[in-house]
Motif scaffolding. Structure first.
Motif, PDB file in Angstrom:
ATOM      1  N   GLY A   1      -6.215   2.926  -7.233  1.00 46.39           N
ATOM      2  CA  GLY A   1      -6.132   3.904  -6.098  1.00 46.39           C
ATOM      3  C   GLY A   1      -7.183   4.670  -6.042  1.00 46.39           C
ATOM      4  O   GLY A   1      -8.099   4.559  -6.864  1.00 46.39           O
TER       5      GLY A   1
ATOM      6  N   VAL B   1       2.455   8.026   6.151  1.00 44.17           N
ATOM      7  CA  VAL B   1       2.398   7.872   4.500  1.00 44.17           C
ATOM      8  C   VAL B   1       3.751   7.963   4.257  1.00 44.17           C
ATOM      9  O   VAL B   1       4.966   8.145   4.953  1.00 44.17           O
TER      10      VAL B   1
ATOM     11  N   LEU C   1       0.728  -1.122  -0.010  1.00 44.80           N
ATOM     12  CA  LEU C   1       0.111  -0.046  -0.060  1.00 44.80           C
ATOM     13  C   LEU C   1       0.947   1.299   0.081  1.00 44.80           C
ATOM     14  O   LEU C   1       1.827   1.147   0.596  1.00 44.80           O
TER      15      LEU C   1
ATOM     16  N   ILE D   1      -4.155   7.244  -2.047  1.00 41.36           N
ATOM     17  CA  ILE D   1      -3.925   5.674  -1.727  1.00 41.36           C
ATOM     18  C   ILE D   1      -3.970   5.182  -2.884  1.00 41.36           C
ATOM     19  O   ILE D   1      -4.823   4.903  -3.549  1.00 41.36           O
TER      20      ILE D   1
ATOM     21  N   PRO E   1      -4.756   7.324   6.841  1.00 45.61           N
ATOM     22  CA  PRO E   1      -3.884   6.649   6.920  1.00 45.61           C
ATOM     23  C   PRO E   1      -2.840   7.326   8.472  1.00 45.61           C
ATOM     24  O   PRO E   1      -2.650   8.304   8.639  1.00 45.61           O
TER      25      PRO E   1
ATOM     26  N   ALA F   1       0.904   5.628   0.551  1.00 45.81           N
ATOM     27  CA  ALA F   1       0.089   6.556   0.845  1.00 45.81           C
ATOM     28  C   ALA F   1       0.840   7.930   0.566  1.00 45.81           C
ATOM     29  O   ALA F   1       2.118   7.994   1.155  1.00 45.81           O
TER      30      ALA F   1
ATOM     31  N   GLY G   1      -6.796  -0.602   3.015  1.00 44.74           N
ATOM     32  CA  GLY G   1      -5.993   0.483   3.292  1.00 44.74           C
ATOM     33  C   GLY G   1      -7.108   1.664   3.418  1.00 44.74           C
ATOM     34  O   GLY G   1      -7.147   2.571   4.198  1.00 44.74           O
TER      35      GLY G   1
END
Ligand code: SF4
Ligand code: SF4
Length: 392
Positions: free
Chosen positions: A38, A80, A4, A60, A77, A6, A71
């Protein structure tokens, strides 16, 4: 489980909202070119944004749908890969609606993650403004004037594409420069100049490591919200309490006055510029005190007006209404390291204060909210394009 990514964009509410939207949207489009799903979203998409208030937008991206879903289950989040700060005065911290105090600008940046700041300052000038972190991170300055425009206009000065080029450099696992360029061509309908700006930024951007012993050592201001069982029944909005005399015991008799203010919401993170006052030329007309929308001015025992920097949002009204030439001057917020009283400094050492004032007013605000003069952002676009070409 896939990976993932961010990325957050910290921006000034309203004035930079479209900029933040462009950046986060184009991150997702560029990642999509490489088969990564995303989503981009604003932190305050459904809330009011006061002029200049710090706000956030996120992109994201994941290597697969399942990881993205996981996520996205989080409201915001916890960390990041890259923090993008599109106004260098936000380095001092971020206070906004729904945040309980001041957040360091790098709070969510991962260990060894990157903080990209658009600024004309050098990293050495910006590091002392950012709060210290327990882990190292990298700092990169994207040279240029912070990109500000008004509510209804967009300052198309290539800041967005230059940031995309920088992301491709620092996070190649997310997307390549080629994908960024394809995304720009698609979104901007073949803007070759923008594609070139992204490439130049990719080539030139560099980061330095900021270590845990570097930066502002202060503990950020915070407060605790009341628990639900501590709240009163029904809807009660307390009015502002009556003001009180100056707290300084020395001045009790002479009758200075400090208005009551919101004890929790401080405005220092809202400001991009602040007023400095020439107390020697002030004619005590009271206009700044009457017109300040945030009740910032403390009345001094001798009837002067001292702008309180915990309350000032930097709107510039006091400069506009003051009838004495150069008595109130708005100065770039980046020029200040603290929020202490100007009047106390003036009272202690008048010649030193005048020298300080002279130096400060050379630091003109770089941003336009549409209040200072019309068309300021239009003047800045050619300058920014020149910087994008590498002519800074
Ligand atoms: S800039 Fe001047 S008028 Fe505006 S909030 Fe600050 S002190 Fe008040
Ligand atoms: S508006 Fe200017 S002259 Fe009037 S009180 Fe304020 S600082 Fe002094």
């Amino acid at each position: 489980m896939g990976r993932l990514f961010a990325i957050e964009v910290i921006y000034r509410g309203i004035f930079q909202k479209t900029l933040a939207k462009h950046i986060t949207r184009d991150i997702v489009i560029a990642a999509h070119k490489e088969g990564k799903p995303g989503i981009s979203f604003g932190r305050y998409g459904d809330s009011p944004e006061r002029n200049g208030i710090p706000a956030k937008a996120f992109a994201i991206v994941a290597t697969d749908d399942e990881t993205l879903e996981e996520g996205m289950a989080k409201y915001e989040p916890k960390e990041v890969d890259i923090t993008i700060c599109v106004d260098d005065t936000l380095c001092k911290g971020v206070e906004s609606w729904a945040w309980y105090g001041l957040q360091p600008v790098n709070r969510l940046t991962k260990p060894n993650g990157v903080l990209i700041i658009t600024s004309k300052q050098n990293p050495e000038d910006l590091i002392p403004m950012c709060h210290r972190k327990e882990t190292p991170y990298r700092l990169a300055v994207l040279k240029g004037t912070p990109s500000f425009s008004g509510l209804w206009v967009y300052k198309d000065d290539h800041t967005d594409v230059r940031i995309l080029g920088a992301i491709a450099k620092f996070l190649p696992e997310l997307f390549s420069l080629k994908s960024v360029q394809e995304a720009i061509r698609e979104e901007e309908k073949g803007a070759d100049l923008k594609v070139t700006s992204a490439a130049r930024s990719y080539e030139r951007i560099a980061a330095i490591t900021v270590h845990p012993n570097q930066g502002n050592p202060e503990k950020p201001y915070e407060f605790v919200m009341p628990k639900w069982w501590e709240m009163r029944e029904g809807v009660a909005i307390p009015s502002i309490a009556q003001g009180h005399a100056m707290k300084d015991p020395e001045n009790k008799k002479t009758g200075g006055f400090q208005p009551e203010r919101n004890p929790t919401f401080k405005k220092w993170a809202t400001r991009t510029m602040r007023p400095v006052v020439n107390f020697d030329t002030c004619i005590k007309c009271t206009l700044c005190w009457l017109q300040c929308p945030d009740s910032c001015f403390d009345v001094t025992p001798e009837g002067l007006y001292d702008a309180n920097m915990e309350a000032c949002c930097g709107c510039g009204v006091c400069e506009a209404v003051c009838p004495v030439k150069d008595c109130v001057t708005m100065v770039n917020e980046i020029a200040f390291k603290d929020n202490s009283s100007q009047w106390e400094y003036w009272r202690e050492d008048k010649p030193a204060y005048q020298a300080w004032l002279k130096e400060k007013i050379t630091r003109k605000p770089e941003r336009s909210h549409g209040f200072r003069f019309r068309g300021q952002y239009e003047e800045q676009v050619p300058e920014m394009l020149d910087i994008a070409k590498g002519n800074d």
